[in-house]
Design an enzyme around this catalytic site. Structure first.
Site, PDB file in Angstrom:
ATOM      1  N   VAL A   1       0.816  -1.224   0.000  1.00 52.98           N
ATOM      2  CA  VAL A   1       0.000   0.000   0.000  1.00 52.98           C
ATOM      3  C   VAL A   1       0.846   1.270   0.000  1.00 52.98           C
ATOM      4  O   VAL A   1       0.370   2.328  -0.420  1.00 52.98           O
ATOM      5  CB  VAL A   1      -0.994   0.039   1.197  1.00 52.98           C
ATOM      6  CG1 VAL A   1      -2.033  -1.058   1.082  1.00 52.98           C
ATOM      7  CG2 VAL A   1      -0.274   0.012   2.532  1.00 52.98           C
TER       8      VAL A   1
ATOM      9  N   SER B   1      -7.957   3.057  15.132  1.00 55.76           N
ATOM     10  CA  SER B   1      -7.599   2.329  16.358  1.00 55.76           C
ATOM     11  C   SER B   1      -8.096   3.130  17.549  1.00 55.76           C
ATOM     12  O   SER B   1      -8.362   4.340  17.437  1.00 55.76           O
ATOM     13  CB  SER B   1      -6.072   2.211  16.442  1.00 55.76           C
ATOM     14  OG  SER B   1      -5.661   1.779  17.725  1.00 55.76           O
TER      15      SER B   1
ATOM     16  N   TYR C   1       2.575   5.798  16.097  1.00 55.15           N
ATOM     17  CA  TYR C   1       1.376   5.012  15.764  1.00 55.15           C
ATOM     18  C   TYR C   1       0.121   5.843  16.020  1.00 55.15           C
ATOM     19  O   TYR C   1      -0.794   5.886  15.193  1.00 55.15           O
ATOM     20  CB  TYR C   1       1.360   3.727  16.589  1.00 55.15           C
ATOM     21  CG  TYR C   1       0.169   2.827  16.302  1.00 55.15           C
ATOM     22  CD1 TYR C   1       0.131   2.053  15.147  1.00 55.15           C
ATOM     23  CD2 TYR C   1      -0.902   2.745  17.190  1.00 55.15           C
ATOM     24  CE1 TYR C   1      -0.954   1.225  14.879  1.00 55.15           C
ATOM     25  CE2 TYR C   1      -1.984   1.926  16.936  1.00 55.15           C
ATOM     26  CZ  TYR C   1      -2.007   1.162  15.776  1.00 55.15           C
ATOM     27  OH  TYR C   1      -3.087   0.347  15.516  1.00 55.15           O
TER      28      TYR C   1
ATOM     29  N   ALA D   1      -0.169   9.026  16.001  1.00 56.67           N
ATOM     30  CA  ALA D   1      -0.267  10.079  14.982  1.00 56.67           C
ATOM     31  C   ALA D   1      -0.899   9.527  13.709  1.00 56.67           C
ATOM     32  O   ALA D   1      -1.746  10.177  13.088  1.00 56.67           O
ATOM     33  CB  ALA D   1       1.116  10.658  14.691  1.00 56.67           C
TER      34      ALA D   1
ATOM     35  N   LYS E   1      -2.947   6.962  13.438  1.00 55.14           N
ATOM     36  CA  LYS E   1      -4.345   6.565  13.618  1.00 55.14           C
ATOM     37  C   LYS E   1      -5.259   7.767  13.890  1.00 55.14           C
ATOM     38  O   LYS E   1      -6.425   7.751  13.521  1.00 55.14           O
ATOM     39  CB  LYS E   1      -4.441   5.499  14.714  1.00 55.14           C
ATOM     40  CG  LYS E   1      -3.764   4.169  14.320  1.00 55.14           C
ATOM     41  CD  LYS E   1      -4.358   3.577  13.047  1.00 55.14           C
ATOM     42  CE  LYS E   1      -3.764   2.228  12.693  1.00 55.14           C
ATOM     43  NZ  LYS E   1      -4.377   1.616  11.496  1.00 55.14           N
TER      44      LYS E   1
ATOM     45  N   ILE F   1      -6.837  -6.024  20.150  1.00 54.97           N
ATOM     46  CA  ILE F   1      -7.252  -7.227  19.442  1.00 54.97           C
ATOM     47  C   ILE F   1      -6.087  -8.217  19.387  1.00 54.97           C
ATOM     48  O   ILE F   1      -4.950  -7.827  19.098  1.00 54.97           O
ATOM     49  CB  ILE F   1      -7.707  -6.883  17.997  1.00 54.97           C
ATOM     50  CG1 ILE F   1      -8.692  -5.705  17.988  1.00 54.97           C
ATOM     51  CG2 ILE F   1      -8.312  -8.109  17.320  1.00 54.97           C
ATOM     52  CD1 ILE F   1      -9.955  -5.902  18.796  1.00 54.97           C
TER      53      ILE F   1
HETATM   54  P1  NAI Z   1      -1.755  -7.947  11.355  1.00 55.90           P
HETATM   55  O1  NAI Z   1      -0.299  -7.742  11.353  1.00 55.90           O
HETATM   56  O2  NAI Z   1      -2.273  -9.272  11.746  1.00 55.90           O
HETATM   57  O3  NAI Z   1      -2.313  -7.531   9.922  1.00 55.90           O
HETATM   58  C1  NAI Z   1      -1.808  -6.410   9.263  1.00 55.90           C
HETATM   59  C2  NAI Z   1      -1.594  -6.784   7.808  1.00 55.90           C
HETATM   60  O4  NAI Z   1      -1.129  -5.625   7.103  1.00 55.90           O
HETATM   61  C3  NAI Z   1      -0.521  -7.873   7.632  1.00 55.90           C
HETATM   62  O5  NAI Z   1      -1.040  -8.944   6.868  1.00 55.90           O
HETATM   63  C4  NAI Z   1       0.595  -7.158   6.931  1.00 55.90           C
HETATM   64  O6  NAI Z   1       1.339  -7.999   6.035  1.00 55.90           O
HETATM   65  C5  NAI Z   1      -0.156  -6.072   6.188  1.00 55.90           C
HETATM   66  N1  NAI Z   1       0.744  -5.012   5.767  1.00 55.90           N
HETATM   67  C6  NAI Z   1       1.740  -4.429   6.480  1.00 55.90           C
HETATM   68  N2  NAI Z   1       2.399  -3.550   5.712  1.00 55.90           N
HETATM   69  C7  NAI Z   1       1.792  -3.568   4.492  1.00 55.90           C
HETATM   70  C8  NAI Z   1       2.020  -2.880   3.274  1.00 55.90           C
HETATM   71  N3  NAI Z   1       3.024  -2.003   3.148  1.00 55.90           N
HETATM   72  N4  NAI Z   1       1.195  -3.135   2.226  1.00 55.90           N
HETATM   73  C9  NAI Z   1       0.200  -4.028   2.346  1.00 55.90           C
HETATM   74  N5  NAI Z   1      -0.048  -4.739   3.452  1.00 55.90           N
HETATM   75  C10 NAI Z   1       0.750  -4.501   4.521  1.00 55.90           C
HETATM   76  O7  NAI Z   1      -2.370  -6.829  12.297  1.00 55.90           O
HETATM   77  P2  NAI Z   1      -3.882  -6.520  12.723  1.00 55.90           P
HETATM   78  O8  NAI Z   1      -3.827  -6.396  14.181  1.00 55.90           O
HETATM   79  O9  NAI Z   1      -4.839  -7.428  12.078  1.00 55.90           O
HETATM   80  O10 NAI Z   1      -4.023  -5.041  12.128  1.00 55.90           O
HETATM   81  C11 NAI Z   1      -4.931  -4.706  11.088  1.00 55.90           C
HETATM   82  C12 NAI Z   1      -5.253  -3.235  11.229  1.00 55.90           C
HETATM   83  O11 NAI Z   1      -5.922  -3.034  12.464  1.00 55.90           O
HETATM   84  C13 NAI Z   1      -4.016  -2.339  11.263  1.00 55.90           C
HETATM   85  O12 NAI Z   1      -4.302  -1.143  10.549  1.00 55.90           O
HETATM   86  C14 NAI Z   1      -3.835  -2.061  12.746  1.00 55.90           C
HETATM   87  O13 NAI Z   1      -3.134  -0.887  13.010  1.00 55.90           O
HETATM   88  C15 NAI Z   1      -5.285  -1.987  13.179  1.00 55.90           C
HETATM   89  N6  NAI Z   1      -5.526  -2.164  14.610  1.00 55.90           N
HETATM   90  C16 NAI Z   1      -5.124  -3.288  15.258  1.00 55.90           C
HETATM   91  C17 NAI Z   1      -5.383  -3.419  16.616  1.00 55.90           C
HETATM   92  C18 NAI Z   1      -4.938  -4.609  17.395  1.00 55.90           C
HETATM   93  O14 NAI Z   1      -5.033  -4.569  18.643  1.00 55.90           O
HETATM   94  N7  NAI Z   1      -4.498  -5.704  16.762  1.00 55.90           N
HETATM   95  C19 NAI Z   1      -6.090  -2.390  17.369  1.00 55.90           C
HETATM   96  C20 NAI Z   1      -6.487  -1.267  16.572  1.00 55.90           C
HETATM   97  C21 NAI Z   1      -6.212  -1.165  15.243  1.00 55.90           C
END
Ligand code: NAI
Length: 232
Positions: free
Chosen positions: A67, A145, A158, A160, A162, A191
């Site tokens: 992305v 988030s 982070y 900033a 979100k 999560i």
């Molecule tokens: P995760 O690490 O399991 O999933 C994130 C995905 O984004 C991964 O598959 C990763 O390969 C992909 N990714 C990273 N850089 C990328 C790039 N340059 N281009 C394309 N894909 C890329 O993490 P999760 O927890 O499922 O996070 C998903 C979203 O939720 C994120 O935006 C995270 O900041 C947000 N979030 C997560 C929380 C948590 O507690 N796990 C809480 C609040 C928000």
């Protein structure tokens, strides 16, 4: 996203893991046609396999997509549009989760990475998809988030990104609303997903703090967020 998602074309970023994967699997079960994307090819293949079965699965596609790279995003979106002709919904989920560190410890490279994935990545995908969105009727769900509302010491960069996602999404809504394209934000609490593991499982105290930070007194699951995301 919509009350009826059967047959709708949905582009998801960050679909190789965690919340993105959980949402892809949920949408597959609802009969949606998925264009799943992620930078992680192996994880993407696993998600694709989890979305097998059912008449809609033969229409799913999977694309390795960074992305943060606008040329890559534009190419992949063009491929998706060439196949389906349009996009009904976008789930902007790709992101890098926080690493707890003081500002003094935070490197410029860390700052650049989080900004380029969490914030610029959403801009890249949004800009590339707008011309192809179903209008009226299309929608975006952008993942922010709890850190987009509540500051937390040690996660300034982070936070900033979100907070930025929320401002960006509100402006998107104002700009796209008149075209009949809705924009919503999902702002999860803590999560239990793979990249959160470093903080969640770092120490028992850290996990307990996160559990107590959620109203239910437990870590959320990707399925919890998938349920919210598809109903907005
Ligand atoms: P995760 O690490 O399991 O999933 C994130 C995905 O984004 C991964 O598959 C990763 O390969 C992909 N990714 C990273 N850089 C990328 C790039 N340059 N281009 C394309 N894909 C890329 O993490 P999760 O927890 O499922 O996070 C998903 C979203 O939720 C994120 O935006 C995270 O900041 C947000 N979030 C997560 C929380 C948590 O507690 N796990 C809480 C609040 C928000």
């Amino acid at each position: 996203m919509s009350s009826s998602l059967s047959g709708k074309v949905i582009l998801l970023t960050g679909a190789a893991s965690g919340i993105g994967r959980g949402t892809a699997v949920k949408l597959h079960g609802l009969g949606a046609i998925l264009a799943i994307t992620d930078i992680n090819e192996a994880g993407l293949a696993e998600t694709f396999a989890l979305c097998a079965g059912g008449s809609n699965s033969e229409h799913h596609t999977s694309h390795v997509l960074d992305v943060s790279n606008s040329a890559n995003v534009n190419n992949r979106v063009a491929q998706v549009v060439a196949k389906y002709g349009h996009i009904d919904h976008v789930f902007n989920c790709a992101g890098v989760n926080p690493t707890s560190m003081s500002l003094i410890e935070t490197s410029e490279a860390h700052f650049d990475k989080l900004i380029s994935v969490n914030l610029k990545g959403m801009f890249n995908v949004t800009k590339a998809t707008i011309p192809h969105m179903t209008a009226p009727g299309g929608s975006y769900v952008n993942v922010s988030s709890i850190s987009g509302w509540n500051p937390d010491a040690g996660t300034a960069v982070y936070c900033a990104t979100k907070f930025g996602v929320i401002g960006f999404s509100k402006c998107m809504a104002l700009e796209l609303g008149p075209k009949g394209i809705r924009v919503n934000i999902v702002a999860p609490g803590y999560i239990d997903t793979p990249t959160n593991a470093g903080i969640v499982r770092g120490t028992p105290e850290a996990r307990q703090r996160m559990e107590q930070g959620n109203a239910l007194g437990r870590m959320g699951t990707p399925e919890d967020i998938a349920g919210v995301s598809i109903s907005t």
